[in-house]
Write a protein that holds these residues in place. Structure first.
Motif, short mmCIF file in Angstrom:
data_model
loop_
_atom_site.label_atom_id
_atom_site.label_comp_id
_atom_site.label_asym_id
_atom_site.label_seq_id
_atom_site.Cartn_x
_atom_site.Cartn_y
_atom_site.Cartn_z
N LEU A 152 14.72 7.63 1.53
CA LEU A 152 13.77 7.18 0.01
C LEU A 152 13.43 8.49 -1.21
CD1 LEU A 152 10.52 4.96 1.20
CD2 LEU A 152 12.78 4.24 0.36
N SER A 153 13.43 8.54 -1.96
CA SER A 153 13.84 8.65 -2.99
C SER A 153 11.58 9.88 -3.27
CB SER A 153 13.34 8.89 -4.76
OG SER A 153 12.26 7.70 -5.17
N GLY A 154 11.53 10.94 -3.75
CA GLY A 154 10.02 11.53 -3.26
C GLY A 154 9.28 10.47 -4.19
N GLY A 155 9.48 9.44 -5.32
CA GLY A 155 8.62 9.23 -6.12
C GLY A 155 7.73 7.68 -4.75
N GLN A 156 9.02 7.39 -4.15
CA GLN A 156 8.92 6.09 -3.78
C GLN A 156 8.12 6.69 -2.05
OE1 GLN A 156 13.35 5.83 -3.79
NE2 GLN A 156 12.90 3.82 -4.27
N ARG A 157 8.82 7.56 -1.96
CA ARG A 157 7.39 8.39 -0.54
C ARG A 157 6.25 8.09 -0.63
NH1 ARG A 157 10.75 12.30 3.43
NH2 ARG A 157 9.85 12.05 5.35
N GLN A 158 6.32 9.03 -1.91
CA GLN A 158 5.00 8.96 -2.57
C GLN A 158 4.25 8.03 -2.64
OE1 GLN A 158 3.32 11.85 -1.74
NE2 GLN A 158 1.94 12.70 -2.92
N ALA A 159 4.65 6.87 -3.18
CA ALA A 159 4.25 5.79 -3.35
C ALA A 159 3.94 4.98 -1.83
CB ALA A 159 5.10 4.35 -4.15
N LEU A 160 4.82 4.95 -1.30
CA LEU A 160 4.24 3.93 0.45
C LEU A 160 3.41 5.24 0.76
CD1 LEU A 160 5.49 2.15 2.53
CD2 LEU A 160 6.61 4.46 2.82
N SER A 161 3.08 6.26 0.50
CA SER A 161 1.67 7.18 1.15
C SER A 161 0.34 6.45 0.85
CB SER A 161 1.83 8.47 0.90
OG SER A 161 2.93 9.51 0.83
N LEU A 162 0.45 5.97 -0.63
CA LEU A 162 -0.27 5.55 -1.40
C LEU A 162 -0.80 4.32 -0.54
CD1 LEU A 162 -2.76 5.59 -3.83
CD2 LEU A 162 -0.83 4.91 -4.93
N LEU A 163 0.12 3.35 -0.58
CA LEU A 163 0.16 2.25 0.43
C LEU A 163 -0.82 2.30 1.40
CD1 LEU A 163 3.60 -0.24 -1.48
CD2 LEU A 163 1.39 -0.50 -1.50
N MET A 164 -0.23 3.58 2.36
CA MET A 164 -0.40 3.38 3.65
C MET A 164 -2.11 3.76 3.63
SD MET A 164 2.73 5.27 5.09
CE MET A 164 2.28 5.88 6.72
N ALA A 165 -2.41 4.85 2.78
CA ALA A 165 -3.72 5.61 2.42
C ALA A 165 -4.74 3.91 2.37
CB ALA A 165 -3.58 6.55 1.81
N THR A 166 -4.30 3.37 1.31
CA THR A 166 -5.19 2.06 1.15
C THR A 166 -5.17 0.69 1.85
OG1 THR A 166 -3.64 1.69 -0.81
CG2 THR A 166 -5.36 3.12 -1.22
N LEU A 167 -3.88 0.78 2.24
CA LEU A 167 -3.64 -0.55 3.39
C LEU A 167 -5.04 -0.58 3.98
CD1 LEU A 167 -2.08 -3.11 4.03
CD2 LEU A 167 -0.76 -1.59 6.23
N LYS A 168 -5.77 -0.17 4.56
CA LYS A 168 -7.26 -0.54 5.34
C LYS A 168 -7.87 0.03 5.03
CE LYS A 168 -7.92 -1.15 10.27
NZ LYS A 168 -8.03 -1.13 11.69
N ARG A 169 -8.77 -1.11 4.04
CA ARG A 169 -9.89 0.17 2.47
C ARG A 169 -9.90 0.80 3.54
NH1 ARG A 169 -14.48 -0.65 -0.02
NH2 ARG A 169 -13.95 -0.70 -2.13
N PRO A 170 -10.12 2.58 3.38
CA PRO A 170 -10.57 3.33 3.41
C PRO A 170 -12.33 3.31 3.10
CG PRO A 170 -8.67 4.11 2.45
CD PRO A 170 -9.26 2.81 2.36
N GLU A 171 -13.25 4.17 3.57
CA GLU A 171 -14.27 4.67 2.59
C GLU A 171 -14.34 5.32 1.63
OE1 GLU A 171 -17.47 2.58 2.79
OE2 GLU A 171 -16.85 1.48 4.87
N LEU A 172 -13.41 6.39 2.02
CA LEU A 172 -13.16 7.13 1.11
C LEU A 172 -11.14 7.85 1.02
CD1 LEU A 172 -14.33 9.67 -1.42
CD2 LEU A 172 -14.56 11.04 0.34
#
Length: 252
Positions: A152-172
């Motif tokens: 993936l491109s850097g932007g796509q990979r970072q967007a995926l990282s964001l999705l992964m971080a928020t998929l299970k709603r974190p407290e922070l």
């Protein structure tokens, strides 16, 4: 209002190699409340990353305390705090597994914090859910469900990282200069996506940024750090009165 994180007299001291002790986090008091979106500004060595590492548990305090949801986590290592936190790093490579497909990465994120018994992955059962999720990014990720993340491109990979971080709603959600390694256009796009996620999913987030414009535009609180201390903690009303020129004065 529900308090997510509380730091009291949080201090981190290090030996600088010349038998001198330096405080890289200096007697910091900070309360982060539910649905806060804090942006953090500061020059190099101001203590921004130290603050993040202290909250995440990758760096332990020399003195002071830190609580998350009322639990004293001062002496708990990072893995014991992972149930509360999700983090997106500056380097797009750090949030994803490059040889695994986009779908496989999302499946790992979906099971974060849970025991994972040996069982078939059954990615097909989640395909529709994952495509709907990836469509939110608006950058074509929904066409790459079976693509290894390393392609993936850097932007796509970072967007995926964001999705992964928020998929299970974190407290922070900790956003560690997560747009800094991207080109300006991609950076703006990811920042808009971040703001959308934080607002629509009512997340509590802490974001380090070097972009004055992002600090001005996003979030309901602004923290300015200098020499390991918080020198300003501005609320939404105070932020709205400021211009970019006012921000530069903090660093003079």
């Amino acid at each position: 209002m529900k308090k997510i994180v509380e730091l009291k007299k949080a201090t981190v001291q290090v030996n600088n190699g010349f038998d001198e002790v330096k405080a890289i986090l200096d007697d910091v008091n900070l309360d982060i409340y539910e649905h806060d979106f804090l942006t953090i500004l500061g020059g190099n060595g101001a203590g921004k990353s130290t603050l993040f590492n202290v909250i995440a548990g990758t760096l332990l305090l020399t003195s002071g305390t830190i609580s998350i949801l009322g639990e004293d986590v001062t002496h708990l290592p990072a893995e014991k705090r992972a149930k509360y936190l999700a983090r997106v790093f500056q380097d797009p490579k750090m949030g994803t597994a490059p040889r695994m497909t986009v779908a496989e990465n999302l499946l790992i994120a979906k099971d974060r914090g849970q025991k994972r018994p040996f069982s078939p992955r059954n990615i097909q059962a989640h395909k529709e859910e994952f495509i709907n999720l990836l469509t939110r990014t608006g950058n074509g990720l929904d066409q790459h469900l079976e693509t290894p993340t390393g392609l993936l491109s850097g932007g796509q990979r970072q967007a995926l990282s964001l999705l992964m971080a928020t998929l299970k709603r974190p407290e922070l959600l900790l956003l560690d200069e997560h747009t800094a390694a991207l080109d300006p256009k991609t950076s703006v796009s990811l920042m808009q996506l971040t703001d959308e996620f934080v607002r629509e999913d009512r997340l509590t987030a802490l974001m380090i940024t070097h972009h004055m414009e992002d600090a001005l535009k996003h979030g309901n609180r602004l923290i300015v750090m200098k020499e390991g201390k918080i020198v300003k903690d501005l609320n939404q009303a105070e932020k709205s009165q400021m211009q970019i020129a006012d921000y530069y004065q903090f660093f003079e």
